[in-house]
Scaffold this motif. Structure first.
Motif, PDB file in Angstrom:
ATOM      1  N   TYR A  58       1.043  -1.331  -0.046  1.00 34.31           N
ATOM      2  CA  TYR A  58       0.112  -0.214   0.035  1.00 34.31           C
ATOM      3  C   TYR A  58       1.145   1.119  -0.220  1.00 34.31           C
ATOM      4  CZ  TYR A  58      -2.906   3.429   2.343  1.00 34.31           C
ATOM      5  OH  TYR A  58      -3.438   4.788   2.654  1.00 34.31           O
TER       6      TYR A  58
ATOM      7  N   TYR B 240       0.813   5.574  -0.636  1.00 29.31           N
ATOM      8  CA  TYR B 240       0.604   6.930   0.466  1.00 29.31           C
ATOM      9  C   TYR B 240       0.990   8.151  -0.556  1.00 29.31           C
ATOM     10  CZ  TYR B 240       2.439   6.554   4.575  1.00 29.31           C
ATOM     11  OH  TYR B 240       2.890   6.991   6.138  1.00 29.31           O
TER      12      TYR B 240
ATOM     13  N   HIS C   2       7.203  -0.654   6.692  1.00 29.84           N
ATOM     14  CA  HIS C   2       6.122   0.803   7.124  1.00 29.84           C
ATOM     15  C   HIS C   2       8.108   1.242   6.490  1.00 29.84           C
ATOM     16  CE1 HIS C   2       3.425   4.449   7.871  1.00 29.84           C
ATOM     17  NE2 HIS C   2       4.013   4.347   6.575  1.00 29.84           N
TER      18      HIS C   2
ATOM     19  N   MET D  90      -4.410  -6.373   6.086  1.00 30.79           N
ATOM     20  CA  MET D  90      -4.467  -5.430   4.567  1.00 30.79           C
ATOM     21  C   MET D  90      -5.420  -4.768   4.632  1.00 30.79           C
ATOM     22  SD  MET D  90      -2.378  -4.037   3.443  1.00 30.79           S
ATOM     23  CE  MET D  90      -0.995  -4.446   2.249  1.00 30.79           C
ATOM     24  N   ALA D  91      -6.484  -5.175   4.655  1.00 28.79           N
ATOM     25  CA  ALA D  91      -7.924  -4.214   5.106  1.00 28.79           C
ATOM     26  C   ALA D  91      -7.867  -3.353   6.160  1.00 28.79           C
ATOM     27  CB  ALA D  91      -8.953  -4.678   4.645  1.00 28.79           C
TER      28      ALA D  91
ATOM     29  N   ARG E 265      -4.940  -0.652   6.946  1.00 28.90           N
ATOM     30  CA  ARG E 265      -5.690   0.500   6.064  1.00 28.90           C
ATOM     31  C   ARG E 265      -6.055   1.780   6.916  1.00 28.90           C
ATOM     32  NH1 ARG E 265      -5.011  -0.288  -0.904  1.00 28.90           N
ATOM     33  NH2 ARG E 265      -5.270   1.560  -0.811  1.00 28.90           N
ATOM     34  N   ASP E 266      -7.106   0.489   6.721  1.00 29.43           N
ATOM     35  CA  ASP E 266      -8.016   1.035   8.318  1.00 29.43           C
ATOM     36  C   ASP E 266      -7.894   2.193   9.233  1.00 29.43           C
ATOM     37  OD1 ASP E 266     -10.080  -0.027   6.375  1.00 29.43           O
ATOM     38  OD2 ASP E 266     -10.947  -1.443   7.637  1.00 29.43           O
TER      39      ASP E 266
ATOM     40  N   HIS F  39      -4.764   3.197   9.263  1.00 31.78           N
ATOM     41  CA  HIS F  39      -4.014   3.650   8.816  1.00 31.78           C
ATOM     42  C   HIS F  39      -4.626   5.395   8.005  1.00 31.78           C
ATOM     43  CE1 HIS F  39      -1.279   5.838   5.278  1.00 31.78           C
ATOM     44  NE2 HIS F  39      -0.695   5.913   6.768  1.00 31.78           N
ATOM     45  N   THR F  40      -5.828   4.799   7.877  1.00 32.47           N
ATOM     46  CA  THR F  40      -6.606   5.703   7.171  1.00 32.47           C
ATOM     47  C   THR F  40      -6.974   7.240   8.382  1.00 32.47           C
ATOM     48  OG1 THR F  40      -7.690   4.984   5.676  1.00 32.47           O
ATOM     49  CG2 THR F  40      -8.769   6.352   6.290  1.00 32.47           C
TER      50      THR F  40
ATOM     51  N   ARG G 289      -4.215   9.489   9.150  1.00 33.43           N
ATOM     52  CA  ARG G 289      -3.260  10.161   7.292  1.00 33.43           C
ATOM     53  C   ARG G 289      -3.982  12.182   8.050  1.00 33.43           C
ATOM     54  NH1 ARG G 289      -3.552   8.180   2.182  1.00 33.43           N
ATOM     55  NH2 ARG G 289      -2.620  10.175   1.207  1.00 33.43           N
TER      56      ARG G 289
END
Length: 398
Positions: free
Chosen positions: A189, A191, A302, A337-338, A341-342, A344-345, A348
């Protein structure tokens, strides 16, 4: 670092050597400071840029862009199986050689005048070469120091003072005990974020914010002994740092969809013989911009790549051993992974808010508490190198 069954907070007196004063804000947004970091930190440090599973065969290659140094790199696995790194530029007129992100070739030809190079960087042929008055050996691709530890590929743009293994110290052995050392594939992922690289990186090396930004993730792992899920131990080696992640001894088992994912993930980890390894709770922060979490079921790295004083690019990877052999295994990996990402969202937006606030110049200093000791350590390590570089440029004796 031993993981206790009950939580004992790490005391400030154990970390006083890091300092307790407020930290100046300028290094987190100032373009002039960022220019110093380019040379003092990123040109003079080993940097993680890939994994050997991306180079599965002789002739495999990957391309990496490192904007902080304005560099394009070509990483190859030669006919002899060795992993090497070169500047991705033709030695005739500096034209970029390769545009593809990855592939397999035996040679690389410049699209401008068809100078052709081998996997070892040597010049094989060039039209009318006899008219150049140089030897082919003098025209080899510029090589960059490249070494591998724990399956991870590192490069160094300067003249390394020590080997990668020596630089990593005891963390080299830890990497080789983690699943990443045997990984054969990964989920990724990427970004971009409007924030300084240190500010971005710091968010992921402290748990002080968990109960505010990630209440749903923090809730299941908290307990009366450790209500804020703080790490159980910290460790430091040179410019690197680590922490032992807290695990609630009597954590409620997952339910529903999460239970299905964890059950499938645990089966895979057990079949690989890696569940319960002694590094499973370790978070390793390798200077300057890489960290890795040892959990076999959510084994992620990361890397925060600086682009400008106010912009960074993050690459998050979940590493796996073996390909997806069943639909349920694919589901487990996609689920992990989902969830990453959740979480990490949720991070940000607050990171960007932090950068905007600091860049306004409203604050001269910021403050770190005990549970942000890894953030302070990174600040110290960067500052030491910047100040040493300044003194060197000014001719001041060390």
């Amino acid at each position: 670092m031993n993981s206790p069954t009950t939580f004992t907070p790490v005391g400030q007196d154990e970390l006083d050597w890091l300092g307790t004063d407020p930290v100046p804000t300028r290094p987190y947004y100032d373009p002039e400071w960022f220019e110093l970091e380019r040379e003092a930190v990123f040109r003079r440090s080993w940097q993680q840029i890939g994994h050997v599973c991306e180079l599965p065969e002789n002739g495999s290659f990957i391309r990496r862009e490192l904007e902080v140094l304005g560099a394009s790199l070509l990483i190859t696995r030669g006919k002899d199986g060795e992993v090497r790194a070169f500047h991705n530029v033709c030695t005739h007129r500096g034209t970029i050689l390769v545009d593809e992100e990855a592939g397999k070739r035996s040679t690389f030809s410049c699209p401008y005048h068809m100078w052709t190079f081998g996997l070892d960087g040597g010049l094989i042929s060039a039209p009318d070469f006899e008219a150049f008055h140089v030897t082919k050996a003098e025209c080899a691709l510029p090589q960059v120091a490249c070494e591998v530890v724990g399956g991870l590929i590192f490069v160094h743009f300067g003249k390394p003072e020590s080997s990668l293994r020596e630089w990593l110290g005891p963390y080299a052995n830890k990497l080789e005990m983690m699943p990443v050392a045997r990984a054969t594939t990964f989920s990724e992922y990427v970004y971009d974020i409007n924030a300084n690289w240190k500010l971005t990186y710091d968010n992921f090396q402290e748990n002080y914010h968990l109960r505010f930004i990630h209440p749903s993730a923090a809730g299941p792992v908290t307990s009366p002994d450790n209500p804020f899920a703080y790490p159980t131990a910290y460790d430091f080696h040179g410019p690197h740092r680590s922490q032992r992640i807290w695990t609630k001894p009597d954590m409620d088992p997952p339910t529903g969809v999460q239970a299905m994912a964890f059950q499938r993930g645990a089966v895979c980890a057990m079949s690989d013989g890696i569940l319960g390894t002694e590094t499973a709770k370790d978070y390793l922060g390798l200077f300057p911009n890489f960290f890795l979490f040892g959990s076999p079921m959510q084994h992620f790295s990361h890397t925060v790549y600086p682009i400008a004083a106010d912009k960074s690019r993050g690459v998050i990877r979940l590493y796996w051993i073996g390909e997806d052999e069943t639909p349920s295994e694919r589901f487990a990996r996609e689920y992990f992974m989902a969830t990453a990402r959740d979480v990490h969202t949720e991070d940000r937006a607050v990171i960007e808010r932090g950068h905007k606030g600091l860049a306004s110049g409203a604050l001269e200093y910021l403050h770190f508490q005990t549970q942000e000791s890894l953030c302070r350590h990174l600040f110290n390590m960067v500052s030491e190198r910047v100040e040493a570089y300044r003194a060197e440029k000014e001719g001041v004796p060390a």
